[in-house]
Design a protein around this motif. Structure first.
Motif, PDB file in Angstrom:
ATOM      1  N   LEU A 127      31.525  30.864  37.443  1.00 41.57           N
ATOM      2  CA  LEU A 127      31.774  32.286  37.200  1.00 41.57           C
ATOM      3  C   LEU A 127      32.993  32.760  37.991  1.00 41.57           C
ATOM      4  O   LEU A 127      33.848  33.495  37.478  1.00 41.57           O
ATOM      5  N   LEU A 173      24.887  38.599  31.832  1.00 41.94           N
ATOM      6  CA  LEU A 173      24.572  39.402  33.019  1.00 41.94           C
ATOM      7  C   LEU A 173      24.612  40.908  32.725  1.00 41.94           C
ATOM      8  O   LEU A 173      24.411  41.729  33.614  1.00 41.94           O
ATOM      9  N   ARG A 174      24.927  41.256  31.482  1.00 40.24           N
ATOM     10  CA  ARG A 174      25.028  42.660  31.060  1.00 40.24           C
ATOM     11  C   ARG A 174      26.066  43.429  31.870  1.00 40.24           C
ATOM     12  O   ARG A 174      25.784  44.504  32.410  1.00 40.24           O
ATOM     13  N   VAL A 175      27.248  42.864  31.934  1.00 42.28           N
ATOM     14  CA  VAL A 175      28.355  43.509  32.645  1.00 42.28           C
ATOM     15  C   VAL A 175      29.474  43.817  31.636  1.00 42.28           C
ATOM     16  O   VAL A 175      30.087  42.903  31.097  1.00 42.28           O
ATOM     17  N   PRO A 176      29.722  45.087  31.349  1.00 43.70           N
ATOM     18  CA  PRO A 176      30.849  45.437  30.478  1.00 43.70           C
ATOM     19  C   PRO A 176      32.168  45.192  31.212  1.00 43.70           C
ATOM     20  O   PRO A 176      32.274  45.508  32.400  1.00 43.70           O
ATOM     21  N   LEU A 177      33.136  44.619  30.522  1.00 41.34           N
ATOM     22  CA  LEU A 177      34.458  44.347  31.106  1.00 41.34           C
ATOM     23  C   LEU A 177      35.530  44.854  30.140  1.00 41.34           C
ATOM     24  O   LEU A 177      36.075  44.088  29.343  1.00 41.34           O
ATOM     25  N   ARG A 217      27.005  40.528  40.234  1.00 43.08           N
ATOM     26  CA  ARG A 217      25.802  40.303  39.430  1.00 43.08           C
ATOM     27  C   ARG A 217      25.464  38.821  39.369  1.00 43.08           C
ATOM     28  O   ARG A 217      24.311  38.454  39.133  1.00 43.08           O
ATOM     29  N   GLY A 218      26.469  37.979  39.544  1.00 41.01           N
ATOM     30  CA  GLY A 218      26.241  36.541  39.531  1.00 41.01           C
ATOM     31  C   GLY A 218      25.843  35.989  40.894  1.00 41.01           C
ATOM     32  O   GLY A 218      25.735  34.772  41.064  1.00 41.01           O
ATOM     33  N   GLY A 219      25.661  36.887  41.880  1.00 42.15           N
ATOM     34  CA  GLY A 219      25.143  36.458  43.164  1.00 42.15           C
ATOM     35  C   GLY A 219      26.199  36.016  44.176  1.00 42.15           C
ATOM     36  O   GLY A 219      25.865  35.419  45.206  1.00 42.15           O
ATOM     37  N   VAL A 220      27.460  36.321  43.916  1.00 36.06           N
ATOM     38  CA  VAL A 220      28.531  35.918  44.836  1.00 36.06           C
ATOM     39  C   VAL A 220      28.872  37.090  45.753  1.00 36.06           C
ATOM     40  O   VAL A 220      28.942  38.238  45.298  1.00 36.06           O
ATOM     41  N   ALA A 257      27.391  48.067  35.165  1.00 31.81           N
ATOM     42  CA  ALA A 257      26.697  46.783  35.175  1.00 31.81           C
ATOM     43  C   ALA A 257      25.302  46.925  35.794  1.00 31.81           C
ATOM     44  O   ALA A 257      24.645  45.931  36.069  1.00 31.81           O
ATOM     45  N   ALA A 299      22.202  47.374  30.606  1.00 35.23           N
ATOM     46  CA  ALA A 299      22.240  47.143  32.055  1.00 35.23           C
ATOM     47  C   ALA A 299      21.509  48.255  32.795  1.00 35.23           C
ATOM     48  O   ALA A 299      20.928  48.048  33.864  1.00 35.23           O
ATOM     49  N   ALA A 345      27.476  29.767  39.683  1.00 32.91           N
ATOM     50  CA  ALA A 345      28.224  30.854  40.324  1.00 32.91           C
ATOM     51  C   ALA A 345      29.672  30.444  40.586  1.00 32.91           C
ATOM     52  O   ALA A 345      30.593  31.271  40.523  1.00 32.91           O
ATOM     53  N   VAL A 381      30.095  29.205  47.578  1.00 31.30           N
ATOM     54  CA  VAL A 381      29.782  30.585  47.186  1.00 31.30           C
ATOM     55  C   VAL A 381      28.325  30.843  46.835  1.00 31.30           C
ATOM     56  O   VAL A 381      27.909  32.006  46.762  1.00 31.30           O
ATOM     57  N   ALA A 391      32.333  43.459  39.957  1.00 30.21           N
ATOM     58  CA  ALA A 391      31.043  43.807  39.349  1.00 30.21           C
ATOM     59  C   ALA A 391      30.419  42.555  38.742  1.00 30.21           C
ATOM     60  O   ALA A 391      29.205  42.323  38.854  1.00 30.21           O
ATOM     61  N   LEU A 392      31.256  41.736  38.140  1.00 33.57           N
ATOM     62  CA  LEU A 392      30.765  40.524  37.483  1.00 33.57           C
ATOM     63  C   LEU A 392      30.230  39.507  38.491  1.00 33.57           C
ATOM     64  O   LEU A 392      29.091  39.040  38.375  1.00 33.57           O
ATOM     65  N   VAL A 393      31.046  39.143  39.476  1.00 38.67           N
ATOM     66  CA  VAL A 393      30.594  38.089  40.393  1.00 38.67           C
ATOM     67  C   VAL A 393      29.438  38.596  41.265  1.00 38.67           C
ATOM     68  O   VAL A 393      28.562  37.822  41.645  1.00 38.67           O
TER      69      VAL A 393
END
Lengths: 296, 296, 296, 296
Positions: free
Chosen positions: C168, C251-255, D193-196, D289, A270, C165, C159, D189-191
């Motif tokens: 997601l 999306l290359r997001v660590p969780l 990156r997903g454009g929300v 991210a 990232a 999205a 959204v 962080a996730l949403v």
């Protein structure tokens, strides 16, 4: 034996050369021609197509990843469609457990033998016929191709009658290397903040309990923060950890350190680390401890 | 040199014996008398009290933990109160960074030298004068006690002028061993579910990249699920990980694998594993993968 | 509007009934016939095939998972093949981001509209037209189907113009519920060992900062260790966490918490917990603290 | 009742004012005098020393941390030394389980009553006598001080006869808030990156299952990346997580999310985030991210 070798990268080329030296009748195939020519000069026969390499006793594939192996195996004119009834397919690439199972099934349906035989060792070991071969498949089939393993490696471990078990062992080995990288990264971040020189620290480790190649090789990269050029690029590291996690999920085995490694790789990518060696995940531990960023 | 040795357990007894062999004038102290007598038979002078062992050029402590070291250092008649002005205190126990700093300060106030010199190696290495010594302290002070290190170890690494840095290195080494235990536990849980023999798997690892004592020793315990009798008991493992985390917190260094190890040890102890070797945390990965419980 | 509804489980049946009540011309399809008949009695037209339900202005799918949605969408006689040019497909199931993208592409190729509109709310909310709809798709397309959303929900959130999205957002909501389960499990394991009654503890939480339905509902299950019958079974929990992790990886997001949840679910299933509610992962924290096993 | 109140910060001042309003005879002590004067104007008696505040039926402490409470309790002229035989000490600060046990023991030795009664609620709730009181101690002792709790809070939960259980409950509550911050940070962080839009996302959450103050308050800070000025500074967050982990270690309870939170706080502080609100740990998930850094 009559052996076809598909895939002449650093590893495959060394393997093919040693098969020739051992007196086998070797046919080689590669997408780009120059690598074929180099082996023809050493005594190999050239194959124009994948199918041309599948007519002997054995066809050995040594390719980059699942996609490449599936391509030569399942496509039109691929191994499944083209190989002779008595030909045994040896897959030496690092592939997923899932693909190994699909290959096992497809070859069984076609009435042919399949052996998974990934190897431990770098290109130099491949060139020196000093690989360690981890093989799995039906006993009789594995026994029938022993001369191939003898020609390319220093030792063969037969781990299961189920080919995919060998792939699991290989992937788990890469998981263990990743664990060493992460733990060394954390330890070095710690002692560095405590004022200890990282190279001297590595010297202490490798002089004592940690005197293994994996600590020397990766420890040196980590201490030097030398992540380019990549010996094994971060996206490949992520891919292998993903394959380990996927195989583990199928077997319902939680692997907390593998989960941590996955998160590390995602973060590294990232942040733009696609070109870096996979050992660059160690830089994240250092940065989390407040070190300035040398990695990206 | 005139050297007092306080603490004659497996490690301290070997150290004292080698100091005698090297020609030093050695006085020994231990809470229980028989261990003193054994060394007197080899040429040591007996000390009746801690103070009696503090009159020479050096007093070396080799005790179980912070409490024991703090006891002989800070108590009435302890080292701080009793040692002669020119005596250098060498602390070779695995103690906390915090205690090392307190000792440094107390000795500085008293105008005496202090060197932290924890060692890597098991009792056999101590007996064979083959320890690795990690020393830290003011250069002149460290240099003045070099003959002691030469007598007990095969090599000395001087890592910092700050004594506590040596303790940090020692603790981080135990963290790395814990990391090997956990990652091997996870990997073996995985391949075991995949039908691979764990001992053969270990053979593959230690024949290739992982040919280090730490993988052989702990890998064998893990593959055999042989956690009793404890070589190093789980509560001591938890204690060392706690000391690492505490030192890291002081330096603001996150150590995710150490956090994982801490949780593993807590769980093992919550389930009643106090008597088990610290490598028994590997059994948790196996059980989380559905293996029946062999460990408790 | 003329609306086809495919999938008449607890959620879909309530949605179809409310569309009828709102005056829409509703055609219903379900694999098993009795559920169709029940809605025909309320005024719906029955469809014999998926294709029969695709002739109106809108076809709404409310099915269990990716496989079911892909089946009715991509199969012979499926939505992609059968729907009229002007028909808009509304997908309200909880599906993967990846499938949502494939549907988007397939509908675009076919020149039709596609809106992802997963919902928040339980079957009772579906029956009461009180769902919360999270919609995404091209603005004009979303606007054209607003009457559908108005008939089934109490509020609609648009959204993004990218349908995936919305999926997601829905998946991330399930991740947050999983996080609540895990954190409550840990906190209750802690206070339980400290001698505090778990139900009273929950009362304190939900009287103060944590006065939300998710704490009340799941807190009660956790405090009672009431994991059967499953409201939402553990394998479905694992599936949704896998979908979240997969979308995040893309999306290359660590969780890190999602990684922890994944490991929890794998362990629960490895131990035989397939029939349990997904809140049963909370029992693992309790057992790691030495509580006897009530869950399996 | 005659009640001494020690500590007149935002919380303590509101508590003292409400005790006065309820008709109690209140004596107040604070290190700095102006806060004392403000309450004297409302009807309190001023105390010149800690001891002066310990002569009534109850002495209530509301101070910042362990050090402050230990200071007024154990010092010369402190509560332990000065309080009358019949005085009950109510400790309402957020302190460690360990200090609570030490206070319990010291008061028992002195033959006096001790009740731990930490509160949930912000300064506004303290001013409005709307706190939630979590009390623990011997039943008779707790009952004897009920009028105090009635005067300051809207509801009292008595959780145990062991005072430290109330502190455990309070600390675990802060752990749960930290868990909400981390999980919201990851989800946003996730949403993102997903454009929300993060604010719209929060609106969805708090309209549905997550309609609790903790999601509204912290969700808003996280979505806005508004971490200064700090409502509760990051070092205090780390301190409370450390106290939770320490209490959990004593009880042998692994808390994986608390371990994660600890690592997050260490990293935030290592990067210089001492002045930020504790919700700023959410920015780490965003940066991992690939989000640009807004926090430091």
């Amino acid at each position: 034996m009559r052996v076809g070798v598909i895939g002449l990268g650093n590893m495959g080329a060394g393997i093919a050369a040693n098969l020739i030296k051992a007196g086998h009748d070797v046919t080689v195939y590669n997408r780009s021609r120059p690598k074929v020519d180099a082996l023809v000069a050493q005594g190999a026969r050239p194959a124009e197509t994948v199918a041309d390499a599948c007519g002997g006793d054995v066809v050995l594939t040594m390719l980059a990843n699942d996609e490449a192996v599936a391509g030569v195996a399942f496509g039109d004119g691929g191994i499944i469609a083209s190989a002779a009834p008595g030909t045994v397919h040896i897959s030496s690439s690092t592939i997923s457990v899932d693909l190994s199972k699909r290959l096992t099934e497809a070859h069984a349906t076609a009435g042919r033998g399949f052996v998974a035989a990934p190897v431990f060792g770098r290109p130099e070991a491949a060139a020196a016929a000093a690989l360690f071969v981890v093989a799995a498949g039906p006993t009789e089939t594995v026994n029938s191709v022993t001369p191939v393993f003898d020609a390319i490696g220093q030792r063969t471990f037969v781990v299961s009658e189920d080919p995919s078990a060998a792939n699991l062992v290989k992937l788990s080995g890469n998981f263990l290397i990743g664990s060493v990288i992460e733990s060394l990264g954390e330890a070095m971040a710690l002692v560095d903040r405590g004022g200890v020189d990282k190279h001297q620290y590595l010297d202490i480790l490798t002089s004592t309990l940690f005197s293994a190649p994996v600590y020397r090789t990766y420890g040196s990269l980590i201490a030097s923060e030398q992540f380019e050029p990549a010996g094994f690029a971060a996206p490949l590291g992520l891919k292998d950890i993903r394959l380990v996690l996927s195989a583990a999920e199928e077997l319902r085995v939680p692997l907390p350190i593998a989960s941590l490694l996955r998160d590390r790789f995602l973060r590294l990518l990232a942040e733009g680390g696609d070109q870096l060696d996979w050992s660059a995940i160690s830089s994240l531990a250092a940065r989390d401890a407040g070190a300035s960023d040398h990695s990206a």
